[in-house]
Design a protein around this motif. Structure first.
Motif, PDB file in Angstrom:
ATOM      1  N   ILE A 195       0.727  -1.085  -0.021  1.00 41.06           N
ATOM      2  CA  ILE A 195      -0.054  -0.095   0.053  1.00 41.06           C
ATOM      3  C   ILE A 195       0.969   1.176  -0.070  1.00 41.06           C
ATOM      4  N   LEU A 196       1.806   1.429   0.778  1.00 37.95           N
ATOM      5  CA  LEU A 196       2.666   2.346   0.769  1.00 37.95           C
ATOM      6  C   LEU A 196       3.490   2.800  -0.575  1.00 37.95           C
ATOM      7  N   SER A 197       3.950   1.495  -1.135  1.00 32.32           N
ATOM      8  CA  SER A 197       4.464   1.485  -2.342  1.00 32.32           C
ATOM      9  C   SER A 197       3.659   2.244  -3.475  1.00 32.32           C
ATOM     10  N   ARG A 198       2.479   1.949  -3.593  1.00 36.34           N
ATOM     11  CA  ARG A 198       1.488   2.672  -4.424  1.00 36.34           C
ATOM     12  C   ARG A 198       1.317   3.877  -3.916  1.00 36.34           C
ATOM     13  N   LYS A 199       1.204   4.184  -2.764  1.00 32.26           N
ATOM     14  CA  LYS A 199       0.873   5.584  -2.445  1.00 32.26           C
ATOM     15  C   LYS A 199       1.926   6.490  -2.614  1.00 32.26           C
ATOM     16  N   MET A 200       3.201   5.993  -2.200  1.00 33.57           N
ATOM     17  CA  MET A 200       4.436   6.760  -2.676  1.00 33.57           C
ATOM     18  C   MET A 200       4.847   6.887  -3.988  1.00 33.57           C
ATOM     19  N   GLY A 201       4.273   5.853  -4.848  1.00 30.35           N
ATOM     20  CA  GLY A 201       5.037   5.688  -6.321  1.00 30.35           C
ATOM     21  C   GLY A 201       6.217   5.088  -6.244  1.00 30.35           C
ATOM     22  N   SER A 202       6.611   4.358  -5.314  1.00 27.66           N
ATOM     23  CA  SER A 202       8.170   3.870  -5.548  1.00 27.66           C
ATOM     24  C   SER A 202       7.942   2.525  -4.583  1.00 27.66           C
ATOM     25  N   ARG A 203       8.696   1.423  -4.923  1.00 28.36           N
ATOM     26  CA  ARG A 203       8.712   0.326  -4.293  1.00 28.36           C
ATOM     27  C   ARG A 203       9.349   0.258  -2.889  1.00 28.36           C
ATOM     28  N   ILE A 204       8.654  -0.292  -2.245  1.00 27.48           N
ATOM     29  CA  ILE A 204       9.175  -0.525  -0.736  1.00 27.48           C
ATOM     30  C   ILE A 204       8.969  -1.950  -0.245  1.00 27.48           C
ATOM     31  N   PHE A 205      10.220  -2.869  -0.242  1.00 25.91           N
ATOM     32  CA  PHE A 205       9.676  -4.020   0.342  1.00 25.91           C
ATOM     33  C   PHE A 205      10.560  -4.535   1.599  1.00 25.91           C
ATOM     34  N   LYS A 206      11.340  -3.491   2.150  1.00 24.12           N
ATOM     35  CA  LYS A 206      12.057  -3.731   3.370  1.00 24.12           C
ATOM     36  C   LYS A 206      11.124  -2.737   4.680  1.00 24.12           C
ATOM     37  N   HIS A 207      11.460  -3.284   5.740  1.00 21.26           N
ATOM     38  CA  HIS A 207      11.162  -2.461   6.753  1.00 21.26           C
ATOM     39  C   HIS A 207      11.921  -2.563   7.912  1.00 21.26           C
ATOM     40  N   VAL A 208      11.909  -1.517   8.982  1.00 27.10           N
ATOM     41  CA  VAL A 208      12.859  -1.335   9.816  1.00 27.10           C
ATOM     42  C   VAL A 208      12.177  -1.971  11.135  1.00 27.10           C
ATOM     43  N   VAL A 209      13.216  -2.904  11.743  1.00 30.40           N
ATOM     44  CA  VAL A 209      12.703  -3.565  13.089  1.00 30.40           C
ATOM     45  C   VAL A 209      13.469  -3.025  14.197  1.00 30.40           C
ATOM     46  N   VAL A 210      12.656  -2.578  15.243  1.00 33.02           N
ATOM     47  CA  VAL A 210      13.415  -2.069  16.503  1.00 33.02           C
ATOM     48  C   VAL A 210      13.049  -3.391  17.467  1.00 33.02           C
ATOM     49  N   LEU A 211      14.130  -4.024  17.852  1.00 34.43           N
ATOM     50  CA  LEU A 211      13.970  -5.141  18.608  1.00 34.43           C
ATOM     51  C   LEU A 211      14.403  -4.742  20.168  1.00 34.43           C
ATOM     52  N   ASP A 212      13.313  -4.392  20.913  1.00 36.36           N
ATOM     53  CA  ASP A 212      13.536  -4.018  22.209  1.00 36.36           C
ATOM     54  C   ASP A 212      13.757  -5.467  23.368  1.00 36.36           C
ATOM     55  N   MET A 213      15.139  -5.556  23.601  1.00 33.36           N
ATOM     56  CA  MET A 213      15.401  -6.745  24.326  1.00 33.36           C
ATOM     57  C   MET A 213      15.497  -6.596  26.082  1.00 33.36           C
ATOM     58  N   ASP A 214      14.878  -5.448  26.386  1.00 38.84           N
ATOM     59  CA  ASP A 214      15.074  -5.099  27.942  1.00 38.84           C
ATOM     60  C   ASP A 214      14.315  -6.212  28.631  1.00 38.84           C
TER      61      ASP A 214
END
Length: 192
Positions: free
Chosen positions: A154-173
């Motif tokens: 959905i973001l790819s279509r909205k922005m007009g560019s491919r997005i196939f990565k995401h950022v993961v914030v892994l809280d190990m506390d």
């Protein structure tokens, strides 16, 4: 026939240019055509961007064509076995409880548009997973991962560019010895 050029006109400035948005070269176009032809009828739910992740992801292997076809087929088989193409049609049993015991979510997007996903793994207790049931937990986790995949589409279509990565914030506390039992590590690894 759908064009395989996947040319998505990007309005992104050079500072925010995404690797995903790079135009396809001859190898990538050839492999996209090969994937679509070989798996026609089996990969209807797989977008061009999702397929392109495999083409680019295995490109540097010793035998990239063979490895890409093998991994793509394995992915389709797994999606079929786990009925992932239908997983967003309804919520798996216990989905609300899953979201209570597993502190996860989407925080927003990076300036490039990639979703930022967080997991508070340190708050997840083996006892809670065992009480909930590993198979239910796994089904809920797969649904959440599919939600992220669709969000990127959905973001790819909205922005007009491919997005196939995401950022993961892994809280190990809070993650400690109680979480390091081999049985638990094997289960967690199977979800990655």
């Amino acid at each position: 026939t759908t064009s395989l050029t996947l040319s998505m006109a990007s309005s992104a400035s050079p500072e925010t240019y995404l690797f995903e948005d790079k135009p396809l070269d001859d190898y990538e176009n050839k492999m996209m055509g090969t994937l679509r032809k070989k798996f026609a009828g089996r990969d209807g739910a797989i977008s061009d961007s999702y397929a392109l992740m495999f083409v680019r992801g295995y490109r540097n292997e010793k035998k990239p064509e063979e490895e890409t076809l093998k991994k793509y087929e394995e992915m389709l088989q797994t999606r079929s076995e786990l009925k992932i193409d239908k997983i967003l049609d309804s919520y798996p049993e216990g989905y609300e409880k899953y979201n209570e015991i597993y502190k996860i979510g989407i925080l927003g997007n990076t300036k490039e548009g990639r979703p930022v996903y967080y997991e508070r793994l340190g708050l997840l207790t083996p006892k809670a997973v065992n009480e909930f049931g590993y198979e239910k937990f796994k089904r809920c986790h797969i649904r959440m991962q599919e939600e992220i995949r669709v969000r990127k589409e959905i973001l790819s279509r909205k922005m007009g560019s491919r997005i196939f990565k995401h950022v993961v914030v892994l809280d190990m506390d809070g993650f400690g010895v109680r979480c390091i039992a081999p049985k638990i590590i094997r289960k967690l690894k199977s979800l990655i």
